[in-house]
Scaffold this motif. Structure first.
Motif, PDB file in Angstrom:
ATOM      1  N   GLY B  64       1.876  -0.749 -81.364  1.00 45.08           N
ATOM      2  CA  GLY B  64       0.758  -0.299 -82.177  1.00 45.08           C
ATOM      3  C   GLY B  64       0.229   1.066 -81.756  1.00 45.08           C
ATOM      4  O   GLY B  64      -0.955   1.359 -81.944  1.00 45.08           O
ATOM      5  N   SER B  65       1.121   1.900 -81.197  1.00 44.45           N
ATOM      6  CA  SER B  65       0.622   3.169 -80.663  1.00 44.45           C
ATOM      7  C   SER B  65       0.033   4.051 -81.759  1.00 44.45           C
ATOM      8  O   SER B  65      -0.880   4.830 -81.503  1.00 44.45           O
ATOM      9  N   ASP B  66       0.517   3.896 -82.989  1.00 40.61           N
ATOM     10  CA  ASP B  66      -0.052   4.712 -84.064  1.00 40.61           C
ATOM     11  C   ASP B  66      -1.486   4.301 -84.391  1.00 40.61           C
ATOM     12  O   ASP B  66      -2.299   5.135 -84.806  1.00 40.61           O
ATOM     13  N   ASP B  67      -1.796   3.007 -84.180  1.00 36.10           N
ATOM     14  CA  ASP B  67      -3.187   2.571 -84.350  1.00 36.10           C
ATOM     15  C   ASP B  67      -4.070   3.212 -83.282  1.00 36.10           C
ATOM     16  O   ASP B  67      -5.178   3.671 -83.562  1.00 36.10           O
ATOM     17  N   ILE B  68      -3.561   3.221 -82.060  1.00 39.65           N
ATOM     18  CA  ILE B  68      -4.327   3.833 -80.967  1.00 39.65           C
ATOM     19  C   ILE B  68      -4.593   5.305 -81.257  1.00 39.65           C
ATOM     20  O   ILE B  68      -5.697   5.807 -81.054  1.00 39.65           O
ATOM     21  N   LEU B  69      -3.559   5.967 -81.775  1.00 37.20           N
ATOM     22  CA  LEU B  69      -3.651   7.420 -81.949  1.00 37.20           C
ATOM     23  C   LEU B  69      -4.295   7.844 -83.274  1.00 37.20           C
ATOM     24  O   LEU B  69      -4.550   9.035 -83.472  1.00 37.20           O
ATOM     25  N   ALA B  70      -4.577   6.870 -84.148  1.00 32.99           N
ATOM     26  CA  ALA B  70      -5.095   7.208 -85.476  1.00 32.99           C
ATOM     27  C   ALA B  70      -6.329   8.107 -85.394  1.00 32.99           C
ATOM     28  O   ALA B  70      -7.282   7.811 -84.673  1.00 32.99           O
ATOM     29  N   GLY B  71      -6.283   9.217 -86.121  1.00 35.71           N
ATOM     30  CA  GLY B  71      -7.422  10.134 -86.149  1.00 35.71           C
ATOM     31  C   GLY B  71      -7.495  11.048 -84.938  1.00 35.71           C
ATOM     32  O   GLY B  71      -8.415  11.866 -84.816  1.00 35.71           O
ATOM     33  N   GLY B  72      -6.512  10.938 -84.028  1.00 28.41           N
ATOM     34  CA  GLY B  72      -6.541  11.722 -82.794  1.00 28.41           C
ATOM     35  C   GLY B  72      -6.358  13.214 -82.997  1.00 28.41           C
ATOM     36  O   GLY B  72      -6.555  13.999 -82.069  1.00 28.41           O
ATOM     37  N   ASP B  73      -5.973  13.617 -84.196  1.00 24.32           N
ATOM     38  CA  ASP B  73      -5.873  15.059 -84.457  1.00 24.32           C
ATOM     39  C   ASP B  73      -7.257  15.682 -84.590  1.00 24.32           C
ATOM     40  O   ASP B  73      -7.439  16.869 -84.345  1.00 24.32           O
ATOM     41  N   LYS B  74      -8.242  14.860 -84.963  1.00 18.98           N
ATOM     42  CA  LYS B  74      -9.600  15.406 -85.099  1.00 18.98           C
ATOM     43  C   LYS B  74     -10.543  14.885 -84.022  1.00 18.98           C
ATOM     44  O   LYS B  74     -11.367  15.618 -83.497  1.00 18.98           O
ATOM     45  N   ALA B  75     -10.424  13.595 -83.694  1.00 23.16           N
ATOM     46  CA  ALA B  75     -11.394  12.983 -82.779  1.00 23.16           C
ATOM     47  C   ALA B  75     -10.806  12.771 -81.386  1.00 23.16           C
ATOM     48  O   ALA B  75      -9.598  12.887 -81.186  1.00 23.16           O
TER      49      ALA B  75
END
Lengths: 285, 285
Positions: B64-75
């Motif tokens: 589920g690494s994409d869940d962890i990283l979701a929005g990480g480009d902004k937050a």
């Protein structure tokens, strides 16, 4: 109580919350300032802590330890150490003296270059013993480190090389005349280290490594402006990595593919990196 | 931005000031909770941070690494790691996935067992490669670590042995039936490690070490109730050192007098310690 508190690697905010609490309420706070340096100066620490910090040079620690420990049976005395208190250097004498005086010692751990070097992408599991590199002079070029490196190389392990720093050193003339005038501080660079390693190899001719051996240079590990460079020793001998502190890792032949991919990203020159790599590295070797 | 933040070794106050500042302002905070543990539970961390913390088990990190990283480009996304982010384990996959998604990664270093083990009084310089010990089963007793230990022993270096932990494991039956029921966590003790080491030696019979070889057991390194014990492997195989986490150091023969003096202080039995020491240890060997 004597508290040995690690400061971590980069700036004033690398102290732990526990460490900071102790600093704020301690009777006196000393900063060990001769085996490593923080990347910020004492004034910045004082402003951050909101209290004075006493710089402890080698002289004070080695001959004035009773002054440092005075009152430590009742009050909290803090001795700040860059990195981890048990990291690249230990302060065994101070602890033993405290023990003799019946003063309890507590330690607040922090990041050390010995684990921080993991930022290179090299696995800490794959490191052998750590060695130190001192500044060579015309007449003094100690090479005992070379034998240690050989032991690591034979197994195929990486070697972390810790680089010399010279702080508050006197020239022979000033020392002879008893003048407390100190030379400007000197910090060994990755380039100097790589050049000295090649000098030793040229002298010893035992083939432990050579100009085409791969290594990683690391500058200001843990800081925002941390810099990593990989390349051959010949390449690193001319690399410019800016402000201190620097460290170097000589690559072991048992390098894993994932490690290779990681360090290749920051190679000085990917072509020479690949050419050297295929000749001597890889986990299957 | 993905922030990998080291938590240090013991409790909630071992985070650095810099790390805490980032945790307080981050969008989401994950706690890696399967390769090591802090000596306090998640609720204590949440109370200290004043915010919720999401436990990241192996499943979430690996699938589920994409869940962890979701929005990480902004937050700012925080991934808390016990010890140092690059210490005993790395989270390369998560970093590589972040890189693929164009998300920058920053690291806040902290104390790791790889440097914290210096609290034993053994010099970090004198350690060879680190090995891991897994729980043996009736049919699975992997001994590849034994070959690594031999390499260190031949040079005369200490070996840090990191001990297995089993968190959120399913029994074969529950796994087969798809029941999300987990076994109670298990943490290897110094005694179990010493006993398994002797079992391997008995099996392999290559004399890398034996029942009279000296070792140091370390429990809860960095905590107020840290405990150190030195003795022969035979002695350590029955020693009781309380709550996790435990680590073990097999002593190298190149032990310095100062190291000996320090670890002898906490020997199970000073007589057997001395008897074993004179037979096989000392810097001059």
């Amino acid at each position: 109580m004597l508290h040995l508190i690690g400061l971590g690697l980069a700036d004033e905010t690398d102290i732990t919350v526990r460490g900071l609490e102790i600093v704020k309420r301690a009777e006196r706070v000393y900063l060990e300032a001769y085996t490593s340096i923080l990347l910020v100066d004492k004034e910045k620490l004082e402003a951050f802590y909101g209290r004075p910090v006493i710089e402890a040079d080698r002289e004070l620690v080695e001959t004035g330890s009773d002054d440092i420990l005075a009152g430590g049976d009742k009050a909290d005395i803090v001795f700040l150490v860059v990195g981890d208190p048990f990291g690249a250097t230990t302060h065994t004498d101070l602890v033993l003296r405290a023990r003799e005086l019946g003063i309890e010692t507590k330690v607040v751990p922090n990041a050390s270059i010995m684990s921080g070097i993991g930022c290179t992408g090299l696995q800490l599991y794959n490191f052998g013993q750590t060695v130190s590199m001192v500044f060579f002079t015309e007449t003094w070029k100690p090479s005992s480190y070379y034998d240690r490196v050989r032991e690591n190389v034979q197994i195929g392990l990486h070697t972390l090389v810790l680089l010399d720093i010279k702080v508050k050193e006197q020239s022979l003339e000033n020392m002879a005349r008893g003048r407390r005038i100190f030379e400007p501080p000197r910090y060994m660079t990755v380039a100097q280290c790589a050049a000295q390693m090649l000098e030793t190899e040229e002298e010893r001719q035992e083939g432990v490594y050579g100009p085409d051996s791969l290594a990683v240079g690391a500058a200001r590990v843990g800081a925002a402006n941390q810099q990593l460079v990989s390349g051959t020793l010949k390449e690193l001998a001319t690399v410019e990595m800016g402000a201190p502190l620097h460290s170097l890792v000589l690559l072991g032949r048992r390098t894993h593919d994932l490690e290779r991919d990681y360090i290749r990203e920051y190679a000085v020159n990917k072509e020479t990196f690949d050419a050297s790599y295929v000749k001597g590295y890889g986990a299957s070797l």
